[in-house]
Scaffold this motif. Sequence first.
Motif, short mmCIF file in Angstrom:
data_model
loop_
_atom_site.label_atom_id
_atom_site.label_comp_id
_atom_site.label_asym_id
_atom_site.label_seq_id
_atom_site.Cartn_x
_atom_site.Cartn_y
_atom_site.Cartn_z
N ALA A 14 0.84 -1.20 0.00
CA ALA A 14 0.00 0.00 0.00
C ALA A 14 0.88 1.25 0.00
N SER A 15 1.97 1.22 0.78
CA SER A 15 2.84 2.40 0.88
C SER A 15 3.57 2.65 -0.43
N ARG A 67 -12.64 0.20 -0.84
CA ARG A 67 -12.58 1.33 -1.79
C ARG A 67 -11.48 1.09 -2.83
N TRP A 68 -10.32 0.62 -2.37
CA TRP A 68 -9.21 0.30 -3.30
C TRP A 68 -9.58 -0.85 -4.22
N LEU A 69 -10.21 -1.87 -3.63
CA LEU A 69 -10.58 -3.05 -4.41
C LEU A 69 -11.61 -2.67 -5.48
N ARG A 70 -12.58 -1.85 -5.09
CA ARG A 70 -13.62 -1.39 -6.02
C ARG A 70 -12.99 -0.63 -7.18
N LYS A 71 -12.07 0.29 -6.84
CA LYS A 71 -11.41 1.09 -7.88
C LYS A 71 -10.55 0.20 -8.78
N SER A 101 -4.16 -6.17 -5.16
CA SER A 101 -3.66 -7.05 -4.09
C SER A 101 -3.87 -6.43 -2.72
N VAL A 102 -3.55 -5.12 -2.61
CA VAL A 102 -3.69 -4.46 -1.31
C VAL A 102 -5.16 -4.38 -0.91
N GLY A 103 -6.02 -4.11 -1.89
CA GLY A 103 -7.45 -4.06 -1.61
C GLY A 103 -7.93 -5.39 -1.02
N VAL A 104 -7.48 -6.50 -1.62
CA VAL A 104 -7.86 -7.84 -1.13
C VAL A 104 -7.33 -8.04 0.30
N LEU A 105 -6.04 -7.70 0.51
CA LEU A 105 -5.43 -7.88 1.84
C LEU A 105 -6.15 -7.05 2.91
N PRO A 134 -14.65 -19.15 11.97
CA PRO A 134 -14.26 -20.56 11.88
C PRO A 134 -12.75 -20.63 11.55
N GLY A 135 -12.02 -21.44 12.32
CA GLY A 135 -10.57 -21.56 12.09
C GLY A 135 -9.79 -20.40 12.69
N ALA A 136 -10.46 -19.58 13.50
CA ALA A 136 -9.82 -18.42 14.17
C ALA A 136 -9.02 -17.58 13.17
N ASP A 137 -7.74 -17.33 13.48
CA ASP A 137 -6.93 -16.42 12.64
C ASP A 137 -6.73 -16.93 11.21
N TRP A 138 -6.83 -18.26 11.06
CA TRP A 138 -6.64 -18.82 9.71
C TRP A 138 -7.72 -18.35 8.74
N SER A 139 -8.84 -17.89 9.29
CA SER A 139 -9.91 -17.44 8.39
C SER A 139 -9.50 -16.19 7.61
N ILE A 140 -8.44 -15.49 8.06
CA ILE A 140 -7.96 -14.32 7.30
C ILE A 140 -7.55 -14.79 5.90
N LEU A 141 -6.89 -15.94 5.83
CA LEU A 141 -6.49 -16.48 4.52
C LEU A 141 -7.72 -16.79 3.67
N GLY A 142 -8.74 -17.36 4.31
CA GLY A 142 -9.99 -17.67 3.61
C GLY A 142 -10.65 -16.40 3.09
N LEU A 143 -10.61 -15.34 3.92
CA LEU A 143 -11.21 -14.06 3.51
C LEU A 143 -10.45 -13.46 2.32
N MET A 144 -9.11 -13.59 2.36
CA MET A 144 -8.31 -13.09 1.23
C MET A 144 -8.73 -13.79 -0.06
N PHE A 145 -8.85 -15.11 0.03
CA PHE A 145 -9.25 -15.90 -1.13
C PHE A 145 -10.65 -15.49 -1.58
N GLY A 146 -11.54 -15.29 -0.60
CA GLY A 146 -12.92 -14.91 -0.89
C GLY A 146 -12.99 -13.58 -1.63
N PHE A 147 -12.26 -12.57 -1.13
CA PHE A 147 -12.30 -11.25 -1.78
C PHE A 147 -11.64 -11.31 -3.16
#
Lengths: 258, 84
Positions: A18-19, A86-90, A195-199, A217-230
């Motif tokens: 992002a930076s 907003r970044w992902l949308r753009k 990529s940054v928008g997804v992250l 579900p899966g606690a912190d591991w769900s962050i990876l699932g969310l990345m894949f989802g977005f």
Amino acid sequence: MVVDWLHVWPTVLAAFLASIVEFVEALTVVLAVGAVRGWKSALSGAGAAIAVLLVIVGLFGPLLTRIPLQDVQLVVGGLLLLFGLRWLRKAILRAAGVIPLHDEVAVYARETGTLQSTGLASGPWDPVALATAFKITMLEGLEVVFIVIAVGAGGMGLLVPASIGATAALVLVVILGIVLHRPLSMVPENTLKFSVGVLLAAFGTFWVGEGIGLTWPGADWSILGLMFGFFLVAAVAVPLCRRCASAHLSVALRQASR
Amino acid sequence: MNAIKTIVHELGGLVVDDVGFALAVVVWIALVWLLSDFILSPSPWVPTMFFVGLGTIVLESVMRRSRAAANAGDAIPPLPAPLQ
């Protein structure tokens, strides 16, 4: 340790990517100011803005550690979610050709033209150059500060990895700027924004979820699932937008030709 | 004064590009918060529903923007690379 690394590496990566986008935008204008009005005022203006930004980080960074984590996660996570989406949308709209890509060469040409049309200063300092370099570094830098504080506020000790990511981006962009001496148009800005928008959207969603008391579900591991989802949402959205835009455009053209 | 206005505008612009889109995200967060607190029992479906809602908001927003751009005739030709 697994949980720590799971938070640390995406934090560093998100802050770095992002930076880099923001620093490249600032570098383009600072290069234009330096080339047209002189390097002394351009670098002084940029340096002064960086000093102000460091004071802001020094003041607000430690303050965040005093607020309960769940409250920080909800508020900062909400802002991060809005920022990331907003970044992902753009990025989706740019990838689909609905809005034009950001062109550093065009920005450089426009800035150079504007700066050349303003009369040169007679004294040792050029107020126009100082103000232009200060303003762009301050504006883009504020976005970096926001990103660092936002991605660093999601857990204990994440502010340091986020700062490392942003500092690495700054160093890289400055080195490239010194070596190449021209706008970094080869940086694939939209892919980075994508990529940054997804992250950031994944982080924001996770923290907001934690903040409102959801059990992931899966606690912190769900962050990876969310990345894949977005990523999946974006991958589906780009062709859909292309098709939608061209279908509507052809209907509009047909109606106009009648 | 102008500089402060610009900074405030830029800071607001960091998170809000399209007011309707930002509002939809905030309303969805509030709705899931209320539902999870008062109506739904804790289950993995609630976070999944939260994500699906956000994904739908993104999809709806980009499609709406694409239609608007095409209607205004300012959609530029699609690019060859998938993400560029």
